[in-house]
Design a protein around this motif. Structure first.
Motif, PDB file in Angstrom:
ATOM      1  N   UNK A  90       0.849  -1.186   0.000  1.00 55.23           N
ATOM      2  CA  UNK A  90       0.000   0.000   0.000  1.00 55.23           C
ATOM      3  C   UNK A  90       0.888   1.241   0.000  1.00 55.23           C
ATOM      4  N   UNK A  91       0.546   2.181  -0.858  1.00 55.53           N
ATOM      5  CA  UNK A  91       1.263   3.444  -0.959  1.00 55.53           C
ATOM      6  C   UNK A  91       0.252   4.577  -0.795  1.00 55.53           C
ATOM      7  N   UNK A  92       0.612   5.560   0.025  1.00 55.74           N
ATOM      8  CA  UNK A  92      -0.247   6.712   0.277  1.00 55.74           C
ATOM      9  C   UNK A  92       0.253   7.889  -0.546  1.00 55.74           C
ATOM     10  N   UNK A  93      -0.662   8.481  -1.341  1.00 53.31           N
ATOM     11  CA  UNK A  93      -0.306   9.546  -2.255  1.00 53.31           C
ATOM     12  C   UNK A  93      -0.999  10.845  -1.859  1.00 53.31           C
ATOM     13  N   UNK A  94      -0.318  11.946  -2.104  1.00 51.93           N
ATOM     14  CA  UNK A  94      -0.938  13.251  -1.983  1.00 51.93           C
ATOM     15  C   UNK A  94      -1.544  13.582  -3.340  1.00 51.93           C
ATOM     16  N   UNK A  95      -2.782  14.095  -3.333  1.00 50.68           N
ATOM     17  CA  UNK A  95      -3.477  14.302  -4.594  1.00 50.68           C
ATOM     18  C   UNK A  95      -4.257  15.605  -4.574  1.00 50.68           C
ATOM     19  N   UNK A  96      -4.364  16.235  -5.735  1.00 53.50           N
ATOM     20  CA  UNK A  96      -5.176  17.441  -5.881  1.00 53.50           C
ATOM     21  C   UNK A  96      -5.595  17.568  -7.336  1.00 53.50           C
ATOM     22  N   UNK A  97      -6.604  18.412  -7.571  1.00 53.75           N
ATOM     23  CA  UNK A  97      -7.046  18.672  -8.931  1.00 53.75           C
ATOM     24  C   UNK A  97      -6.121  19.645  -9.625  1.00 53.75           C
ATOM     25  N   UNK A  98      -6.468  20.015 -10.849  1.00 50.06           N
ATOM     26  CA  UNK A  98      -5.602  20.885 -11.642  1.00 50.06           C
ATOM     27  C   UNK A  98      -5.812  22.361 -11.334  1.00 50.06           C
ATOM     28  N   UNK A  99      -6.891  22.709 -10.628  1.00 49.43           N
ATOM     29  CA  UNK A  99      -7.143  24.110 -10.303  1.00 49.43           C
ATOM     30  C   UNK A  99      -6.297  24.556  -9.125  1.00 49.43           C
ATOM     31  N   UNK A 100      -5.934  25.840  -9.107  1.00 52.51           N
ATOM     32  CA  UNK A 100      -5.166  26.398  -7.998  1.00 52.51           C
ATOM     33  C   UNK A 100      -5.944  26.257  -6.696  1.00 52.51           C
ATOM     34  N   UNK A 101      -7.269  26.374  -6.784  1.00 45.88           N
ATOM     35  CA  UNK A 101      -8.103  26.323  -5.578  1.00 45.88           C
ATOM     36  C   UNK A 101      -8.564  24.909  -5.243  1.00 45.88           C
ATOM     37  N   UNK A 102      -7.996  23.933  -5.867  1.00 50.32           N
ATOM     38  CA  UNK A 102      -8.406  22.554  -5.651  1.00 50.32           C
ATOM     39  C   UNK A 102      -8.110  22.104  -4.223  1.00 50.32           C
TER      40      UNK A 102
ATOM     41  N   UNK B 208      -5.026   6.219  -0.747  1.00 46.50           N
ATOM     42  CA  UNK B 208      -4.308   4.978  -0.494  1.00 46.50           C
ATOM     43  C   UNK B 208      -4.531   4.019  -1.653  1.00 46.50           C
ATOM     44  N   UNK B 209      -3.430   3.526  -2.231  1.00 43.08           N
ATOM     45  CA  UNK B 209      -3.490   2.612  -3.371  1.00 43.08           C
ATOM     46  C   UNK B 209      -2.716   1.343  -3.028  1.00 43.08           C
ATOM     47  N   UNK B 210      -3.322   0.205  -3.268  1.00 42.92           N
ATOM     48  CA  UNK B 210      -2.622  -1.071  -3.113  1.00 42.92           C
ATOM     49  C   UNK B 210      -1.977  -1.409  -4.450  1.00 42.92           C
ATOM     50  N   UNK B 211      -0.664  -1.280  -4.516  1.00 46.16           N
ATOM     51  CA  UNK B 211       0.040  -1.482  -5.784  1.00 46.16           C
ATOM     52  C   UNK B 211       0.036  -2.941  -6.225  1.00 46.16           C
ATOM     53  N   UNK B 212      -0.192  -3.870  -5.304  1.00 46.23           N
ATOM     54  CA  UNK B 212      -0.171  -5.289  -5.669  1.00 46.23           C
ATOM     55  C   UNK B 212      -1.480  -5.741  -6.282  1.00 46.23           C
TER      56      UNK B 212
END
Length: 469
Positions: A397-409, A415-419
């Motif tokens: 499992x890998x935890x990612x930081x994520x946001x949309x393409x807007x500045x105000x996102x 959490x993604x299970x790579x296996x």
């Protein structure tokens, strides 16, 4: 805001993602420890646990640091962690800001009966970067260490602090330590395109422990320098990381390694886990009607006022995880575990909370046209980076930081299970607590040392459950 799974569960997580920024406020509970700063001000530290991918926090209350909670330049910093120990850096006064030489170092020890907070002697005139200080617990003592490369020869200066029994005051020592059989220049030579030519720059520390008290000073681009802190004459052993993925060849030693790499030691301390991402970011394309056939300057000006059309070129990423058994033997012991692409992730198709949070993330902060477009896209429309490895014993499992393409996102933890290619969880993060899109947490097993016989209270901060008796 926490997910419903976090709010309704009273079980204690086996490990947490500890926010590197603390809350500057008091929130006492059974985990609270107290002490005094070097200028004799009272200080208390409290742990607040949450289930990953939500972030856990430390609350730090000190009368001399009564500032706005959003003033992150004054927020005490979580440096590193090992088992039930967390190393903190706290500014001595509001004027000092976060200058290391003007800060106090504390070790917070979570104890089911009574937590402790130990003030360390300041290492002045030495000044250490937050990324390069390791902490090691052994018996009823602990050690804090960092290495710095001398300017004139190929060796490092080891700065080492050993506490007395039960955390009683100790002292800093310094000694020159050589690197035995350097390997990284042979295994992975520096390309001519590299802007950073240093042999080693510590960007993260890991604690392997064991009878020799081994820690690793990690250059996330190049490799690990292993040091046995409990040996009388410690040496540094060089262990290169796996060769860079093809998508990162041009970025190698030219950009922030946190953006696409992470390394961790699992809780049993028998395996090192490593992840690398190859990231193509989504891009926005805007255009207006052609103005090349304008007959006059004024007509061209009027064309500039026409509504702009918007389109999004989706991005993608590829993630590869690796592992190496402990004790470490050779570079050949790196084992590729699994590889997954963003388009392979199995997104929830029903109206679950995770699906709703992802849709909100995809459509946040833009125009109505942008929202309508983004809401129909997959993970390719999101910025997803800054991986953090799970320290569970046997998962990918890998935890990612994520946001949309807007500045105000809004920003979220994913959490993604790579296996298995499955989405494990999505939570909204408190964007007011972090400046910019950047690494904001470390994985820690401190939650295993919570007293589990009590009940969880109703105090909610950033999704954390503050455990009370």
């Amino acid at each position: 805001m926490a997910s419903s799974e976090v709010k309704g569960r009273h079980d204690v997580p086996s490990f947490v993602l500890l926010d590197t920024q603390s809350y500057i406020t008091g929130r006492p509970n059974s985990t609270t420890a107290t002490s005094k700063t070097s200028i004799d001000l009272p200080i208390e530290v409290t742990f607040c646990a949450a289930h990953p991918p939500d972030l856990s926090y430390l609350f730090i209350h000190c009368p001399g640091l009564e500032v706005e909670p959003t003033d992150l330049s004054l927020a005490p910093k979580i440096i590193s962690a090992d088992a039930d120990l967390v190393l903190l850096r706290v500014p001595r006064d509001p004027m000092a800001r976060m200058i290391p030489s003007h800060s106090d170092y504390f070790v917070y020890k979570l104890n089911p009966e009574q937590s402790k907070l130990y003030l360390l002697p300041n290492p002045y005139p030495e000044c250490f970067s937050d990324n390069e200080i390791a902490i090691l617990g052994y018996g009823n003592r602990f050690a804090v260490a960092t290495i710095r490369m001398p300017l004139r020869d190929f060796s490092f200066m080891l700065h080492l602090y050993h506490s007395g029994p039960d955390g009683k005051p100790g002292s800093w020592t310094s000694q020159r330590v050589p690197v035995e059989e350097p390997q990284r220049d042979i295994v992975c030579p520096i390309p001519d395109s590299a802007q950073r030519l240093m042999y080693h720059l510590t960007t993260k520390v890991i604690t392997l422990g064991g009878a020799k008290g081994t820690v690793g000073f990690v250059d996330l681009w190049r490799g690990i320098l292993l040091c046995d802190l409990l040996e009388d004459s410690p040496k540094l052993r060089d262990m290169p990381l796996p060769l860079p993925a093809k998508g990162n060849w041009s970025k190698f030693l030219n950009s922030c390694p946190y953006y696409c790499r992470d390394i961790a030691v699992n809780q049993s301390k028998d395996t090192i886990k490593y992840v690398e991402m190859e990231i193509t970011r989504p891009t926005k394309v805007t255009w207006i009607a052609s103005t090349s056939d304008s007959d006059s300057y004024y007509e061209w000006l009027n064309h500039q006022k026409l509504p702009r059309s918007y389109s999004l070129v989706p991005g993608s990423w590829k993630m590869t995880t690796w592992s190496m058994p402990i004790p470490i033997t050779s570079w050949d012991s790196w084992h590729r575990r699994c590889t997954i692409r963003s388009e392979d992730i199995n997104l929830p198709s029903d109206n679950t909370r995770h699906y709703e949070l992802l849709r909100k993330l995809m459509s946040s902060g833009g125009t109505e046209e942008e929202k309508a477009t983004e809401a129909t896209l997959s993970l390719g429309c999101l910025h997803m980076a800054y991986p953090t490895m799970s320290i569970a014993d046997d998962d990918d499992v890998v935890y990612l930081l994520s946001k949309g393409t807007s500045i105000r996102s809004v920003e979220m933890g994913v959490a993604v299970d790579a296996s298995t290619g499955t989405l494990q969880g999505v939570v909204k993060l408190d964007t007011k607590r972090h400046v910019g899109f950047m690494r904001c947490c470390i994985a820690s097993g401190i939650s295993k040392h919570l007293k589990t016989t009590g009940s969880c209270g109703n105090q909610q901060v950033g999704g954390g459950l503050c455990l009370n008796e």
